[in-house]
Design an enzyme around this catalytic site. Structure first.
Site, PDB file in Angstrom:
ATOM      1  N   LYS A 207       3.146   1.078  -3.976  1.00 35.19           N
ATOM      2  CA  LYS A 207       2.425   0.367  -5.046  1.00 35.19           C
ATOM      3  C   LYS A 207       3.150   0.405  -6.396  1.00 35.19           C
ATOM      4  O   LYS A 207       3.009  -0.512  -7.197  1.00 35.19           O
ATOM      5  CB  LYS A 207       1.017   0.943  -5.204  1.00 35.19           C
ATOM      6  CG  LYS A 207       0.073   0.500  -4.098  1.00 35.19           C
ATOM      7  CD  LYS A 207      -1.343   0.980  -4.361  1.00 35.19           C
ATOM      8  CE  LYS A 207      -2.290   0.444  -3.311  1.00 35.19           C
ATOM      9  NZ  LYS A 207      -3.684   0.826  -3.531  1.00 35.19           N
TER      10      LYS A 207
ATOM     11  N   THR B  42       0.857  -1.173   0.000  1.00 31.41           N
ATOM     12  CA  THR B  42       0.000   0.000   0.000  1.00 31.41           C
ATOM     13  C   THR B  42       0.898   1.229   0.000  1.00 31.41           C
ATOM     14  O   THR B  42       2.126   1.109  -0.152  1.00 31.41           O
ATOM     15  CB  THR B  42      -0.994  -0.066   1.190  1.00 31.41           C
ATOM     16  OG1 THR B  42      -1.893   1.026   1.078  1.00 31.41           O
ATOM     17  CG2 THR B  42      -0.323  -0.068   2.547  1.00 31.41           C
TER      18      THR B  42
ATOM     19  N   ASP C 270      -7.630  -4.186  -6.813  1.00 28.41           N
ATOM     20  CA  ASP C 270      -8.607  -3.137  -6.448  1.00 28.41           C
ATOM     21  C   ASP C 270      -9.706  -2.992  -7.502  1.00 28.41           C
ATOM     22  O   ASP C 270     -10.896  -2.951  -7.183  1.00 28.41           O
ATOM     23  CB  ASP C 270      -7.922  -1.778  -6.292  1.00 28.41           C
ATOM     24  CG  ASP C 270      -7.154  -1.662  -4.986  1.00 28.41           C
ATOM     25  OD1 ASP C 270      -7.447  -2.413  -4.048  1.00 28.41           O
ATOM     26  OD2 ASP C 270      -6.249  -0.803  -4.916  1.00 28.41           O
TER      27      ASP C 270
ATOM     28  N   ASN D 178     -11.362  15.028 -13.229  1.00 28.08           N
ATOM     29  CA  ASN D 178     -10.323  15.186 -12.201  1.00 28.08           C
ATOM     30  C   ASN D 178      -9.899  16.637 -12.058  1.00 28.08           C
ATOM     31  O   ASN D 178      -9.916  17.410 -13.002  1.00 28.08           O
ATOM     32  CB  ASN D 178      -9.096  14.316 -12.538  1.00 28.08           C
ATOM     33  CG  ASN D 178      -8.218  14.107 -11.320  1.00 28.08           C
ATOM     34  OD1 ASN D 178      -8.719  13.708 -10.273  1.00 28.08           O
ATOM     35  ND2 ASN D 178      -6.936  14.388 -11.424  1.00 28.08           N
TER      36      ASN D 178
ATOM     37  N   PRO E 218      -5.667  18.494 -14.274  1.00 28.13           N
ATOM     38  CA  PRO E 218      -5.893  18.051 -15.654  1.00 28.13           C
ATOM     39  C   PRO E 218      -4.834  17.059 -16.156  1.00 28.13           C
ATOM     40  O   PRO E 218      -5.185  16.077 -16.822  1.00 28.13           O
ATOM     41  CB  PRO E 218      -5.855  19.358 -16.453  1.00 28.13           C
ATOM     42  CG  PRO E 218      -6.221  20.414 -15.466  1.00 28.13           C
ATOM     43  CD  PRO E 218      -5.676  19.966 -14.153  1.00 28.13           C
TER      44      PRO E 218
ATOM     45  N   GLY F  50      -4.683   6.264  -7.823  1.00 28.21           N
ATOM     46  CA  GLY F  50      -4.542   4.811  -7.907  1.00 28.21           C
ATOM     47  C   GLY F  50      -5.872   4.088  -8.017  1.00 28.21           C
ATOM     48  O   GLY F  50      -6.040   3.193  -8.860  1.00 28.21           O
ATOM     49  N   ALA F  51      -6.854   4.479  -7.198  1.00 27.18           N
ATOM     50  CA  ALA F  51      -8.147   3.788  -7.210  1.00 27.18           C
ATOM     51  C   ALA F  51      -8.863   4.027  -8.542  1.00 27.18           C
ATOM     52  O   ALA F  51      -9.412   3.100  -9.142  1.00 27.18           O
ATOM     53  CB  ALA F  51      -9.008   4.262  -6.044  1.00 27.18           C
TER      54      ALA F  51
HETATM   55  P1  NDP Z   1      -4.688   9.023  -4.657  1.00 28.21           P
HETATM   56  O1  NDP Z   1      -4.014   9.934  -3.689  1.00 28.21           O
HETATM   57  O2  NDP Z   1      -3.870   8.235  -5.635  1.00 28.21           O
HETATM   58  O3  NDP Z   1      -5.730   9.903  -5.548  1.00 28.21           O
HETATM   59  C1  NDP Z   1      -6.625  10.797  -4.922  1.00 28.21           C
HETATM   60  C2  NDP Z   1      -7.580  11.372  -5.962  1.00 28.21           C
HETATM   61  O4  NDP Z   1      -8.510  12.196  -5.273  1.00 28.21           O
HETATM   62  C3  NDP Z   1      -6.909  12.242  -7.010  1.00 28.21           C
HETATM   63  O5  NDP Z   1      -7.573  12.092  -8.233  1.00 28.21           O
HETATM   64  C4  NDP Z   1      -7.139  13.641  -6.442  1.00 28.21           C
HETATM   65  O6  NDP Z   1      -7.152  14.644  -7.443  1.00 28.21           O
HETATM   66  C5  NDP Z   1      -8.500  13.495  -5.850  1.00 28.21           C
HETATM   67  N1  NDP Z   1      -8.769  14.492  -4.803  1.00 28.21           N
HETATM   68  C6  NDP Z   1      -8.337  14.454  -3.519  1.00 28.21           C
HETATM   69  N2  NDP Z   1      -8.801  15.529  -2.841  1.00 28.21           N
HETATM   70  C7  NDP Z   1      -9.543  16.251  -3.739  1.00 28.21           C
HETATM   71  C8  NDP Z   1     -10.283  17.466  -3.653  1.00 28.21           C
HETATM   72  N3  NDP Z   1     -10.358  18.168  -2.519  1.00 28.21           N
HETATM   73  N4  NDP Z   1     -10.938  17.902  -4.761  1.00 28.21           N
HETATM   74  C9  NDP Z   1     -10.873  17.202  -5.924  1.00 28.21           C
HETATM   75  N5  NDP Z   1     -10.174  16.051  -6.071  1.00 28.21           N
HETATM   76  C10 NDP Z   1      -9.522  15.589  -4.989  1.00 28.21           C
HETATM   77  O7  NDP Z   1      -5.604   8.079  -3.783  1.00 28.21           O
HETATM   78  P2  NDP Z   1      -6.202   6.648  -4.191  1.00 28.21           P
HETATM   79  O8  NDP Z   1      -6.646   6.704  -5.598  1.00 28.21           O
HETATM   80  O9  NDP Z   1      -5.268   5.592  -3.760  1.00 28.21           O
HETATM   81  O10 NDP Z   1      -7.475   6.567  -3.229  1.00 28.21           O
HETATM   82  C11 NDP Z   1      -8.652   7.312  -3.526  1.00 28.21           C
HETATM   83  C12 NDP Z   1      -9.777   6.804  -2.644  1.00 28.21           C
HETATM   84  O11 NDP Z   1     -10.067   5.451  -2.967  1.00 28.21           O
HETATM   85  C13 NDP Z   1      -9.431   6.831  -1.148  1.00 28.21           C
HETATM   86  O12 NDP Z   1     -10.559   7.319  -0.464  1.00 28.21           O
HETATM   87  C14 NDP Z   1      -9.202   5.377  -0.796  1.00 28.21           C
HETATM   88  O13 NDP Z   1      -9.579   5.090   0.526  1.00 28.21           O
HETATM   89  C15 NDP Z   1     -10.128   4.690  -1.780  1.00 28.21           C
HETATM   90  N6  NDP Z   1      -9.725   3.311  -2.065  1.00 28.21           N
HETATM   91  C16 NDP Z   1     -10.614   2.331  -1.765  1.00 28.21           C
HETATM   92  C17 NDP Z   1     -10.320   1.021  -1.980  1.00 28.21           C
HETATM   93  C18 NDP Z   1     -11.328  -0.006  -1.623  1.00 28.21           C
HETATM   94  O14 NDP Z   1     -11.018  -1.201  -1.719  1.00 28.21           O
HETATM   95  N7  NDP Z   1     -12.541   0.378  -1.234  1.00 28.21           N
HETATM   96  C19 NDP Z   1      -9.034   0.602  -2.570  1.00 28.21           C
HETATM   97  C20 NDP Z   1      -8.159   1.719  -2.875  1.00 28.21           C
HETATM   98  C21 NDP Z   1      -8.511   3.011  -2.619  1.00 28.21           C
HETATM   99  P3  NDP Z   1      -5.791  15.321  -7.998  1.00 28.21           P
HETATM  100  O15 NDP Z   1      -5.263  14.402  -9.046  1.00 28.21           O
HETATM  101  O16 NDP Z   1      -6.265  16.616  -8.517  1.00 28.21           O
HETATM  102  O17 NDP Z   1      -4.878  15.458  -6.800  1.00 28.21           O
END
Ligand code: NDP
Length: 284
Positions: free
Chosen positions: A72, A68, A108, A155, A158, A134-135
Site C-alpha cells: 500500500k 493490499t 477504505d 493505540n 504510542p 492503515g485502516a
Molecule cells: P495494521 O497492521 O496496519 O494495524 C493494526 C492495528 O491494530 C495497529 O494499530 C495495532 O497496534 C493494533 N493492534 C493489533 N493487535 C493489537 C493488540 N493485541 N492490542 C492492541 N492493539 C493491537 O492493520 P490495518 O490497519 O490494515 O487493519 C486493521 C483492521 O482493519 C484489520 O482487522 C483489517 O481486516 C481491517 N480492515 C478492514 C477493511 C474493511 O474494508 N472492512 C479495510 C482495511 C482494513 P500497534 O500500532 O500497537 O501495533
C-alpha cells in the site's frame, strides 16, 4: 467472418499473501450483474517484483486494481499521480488508469464513512478510534474530512498513535487527542462514535478481546468494527447487548469496493450484490 470481440477489461489485486482476499468474488459478481465484460484477478506479487508488476499492468492495458499488504505504501513510487486523500495518507489501496496514467486512490476511509452514514451523520460528532494502522489512518482522515468535531486516537504503540493524531490535527485542523492504550479503556461518556480499527478479533483470532471497559458503553453510542471477517465480532455483540447501534466491517468493505468499481467502470454498482457475495464467502 465474425467481428465479435473476445477482449476483456482487466483489473487485479496485488498482494502477498493474497489468496484469501475475497475481493475477486465480490467484484466479479457485480461485473456479471451489470453485464460488464470485465475480469478481476488475484495476483501474488512479492515486494521485489512490485515495480515489474506495475509495468506489466501498464503494458497490458489493465484498467487498474487494488493493492493490499505489503504494497500500500511501496506502490506510490510506481504511480503517476495520487488523489488528495492518498497523498495525505501516503497510502494507496486502489489504482485507476486515466488515459496513459496510473492514479493512486484510497477508498477504505471513504467506504467507512459511507457505511457510517447508513446509521448516523458524522458531522459535528465526537469519535474514538482504536488503532493507528492503515485502516485507522484512512478512517481518521476521512472522518475529519467529513466534518467530525473531535477525534481521539487510542493505540497500544504510542509513537504510531501520536503520529496519526499529529497528522490529522495539523493537516485537517480538527481537535485530536492521542491516548496510550493501557488496560481496559474507559470510553468517555460524550462519545458518539466508537470504532475498532485494530486487528483484534480478526479471523482466525476470533476470541481475542478488545480491551475496553464494557460498562462505559452507552446506548446512545454508535459502535463500529472495521473487521470484515467474521462480520459479527464479540466486540459488536457486547455493544449490541448494551443497546448501542452497531456497524460491521462488511459494510465498509462493500462500500470501498463500490467506490473503486465506479472509478474503474463509470458504473454505480448495486451494493446489495456485493454484500451478498461477501456474506456467502464469510459464511462458508
Ligand atoms: P495494521 O497492521 O496496519 O494495524 C493494526 C492495528 O491494530 C495497529 O494499530 C495495532 O497496534 C493494533 N493492534 C493489533 N493487535 C493489537 C493488540 N493485541 N492490542 C492492541 N492493539 C493491537 O492493520 P490495518 O490497519 O490494515 O487493519 C486493521 C483492521 O482493519 C484489520 O482487522 C483489517 O481486516 C481491517 N480492515 C478492514 C477493511 C474493511 O474494508 N472492512 C479495510 C482495511 C482494513 P500497534 O500500532 O500497537 O501495533
Amino acid at each position: 467472418m465474425s467481428s465479435r470481440s473476445f477482449q476483456q477489461e482487466i483489473v487485479a489485486v496485488l498482494g502477498q499473501p493474497v489468496a484469501e482476499n475475497p475481493t475477486q468474488y465480490m467484484m466479479e459478481q457485480a461485473f456479471a450483474h451489470h453485464g460488464l465484460r470485465w475480469r478481476y484477478l488475484t495476483l501474488e506479487v512479492s515486494p521485489d517484483d512490485l515495480g515489474d508488476a506495475i509495468r506489466g499492468m501498464r503494458a497490458m492495458g489493465f484498467r487498474g486494481g487494488n493493492c493490499t499488504i505489503p504494497h500500500k505504501v511501496a506502490v506510490l513510487e510506481h504511480l503517476d499521480r495520487l488523489s488528495e486523500e492518498a497523498a495525505l495518507m501516503g497510502a494507496v489501496n486502489t489504482i485507476v488508469r486515466q488515459g496513459d496514467e496510473l492514479v493512486g486512490e484510497t477508498t477504505d476511509g471513504k467506504g467507512f464513512v459511507r457505511s457510517l452514514r447508513t446509521v448516523t451523520e458524522p458531522e459535528g460528532k465526537r469519535a474514538v478510534i482504536f488503532g493507528a494502522g492503515g485502516a485507522a489512518r484512512a478512517i481518521s482522515v476521512e472522518l475529519a474530512m467529513a466534518g467530525i468535531a473531535e477525534l481521539r486516537i487510542v493505540n497500544r504503540t504510542p509513537k504510531r498513535g501520536q503520529e496519526l493524531a499529529d497528522l490529522v490535527a495539523q493537516r485537517l485542523k480538527i481537535p485530536v487527542e492521542f491516548v496510550a492504550w493501557e488496560g481496559d479503556y474507559d470510553v468517555p461518556p460524550q462519545t458518539d462514535v466508537l470504532v475498532n480499527a485494530t486487528s483484534i478479533g480478526l479471523f482466525p483470532n476470533v476470541d481475542q478481546r478488545v480491551p475496553v471497559n464494557l460498562e462505559t458503553l452507552d446506548p446512545a453510542m454508535v459502535v463500529c468494527d472495521a473487521i470484515p471477517n467474521p462480520p459479527q465480532t464479540p466486540f459488536l455483540r457486547e455493544a449490541r447487548q448494551r443497546g448501542c447501534t452497531t456497524l460491521d466491517g462488511l459494510g465498509m468493505l462493500v462500500q470501498q469496493g463500490v467506490i473503486a468499481f465506479r472509478l474503474w467502470t463509470g458504473v454505480d454498482p448495486d451494493p446489495a450484490v456485493m454484500h451478498a457475495a461477501l456474506k456467502e464467502v464469510f459464511a462458508s
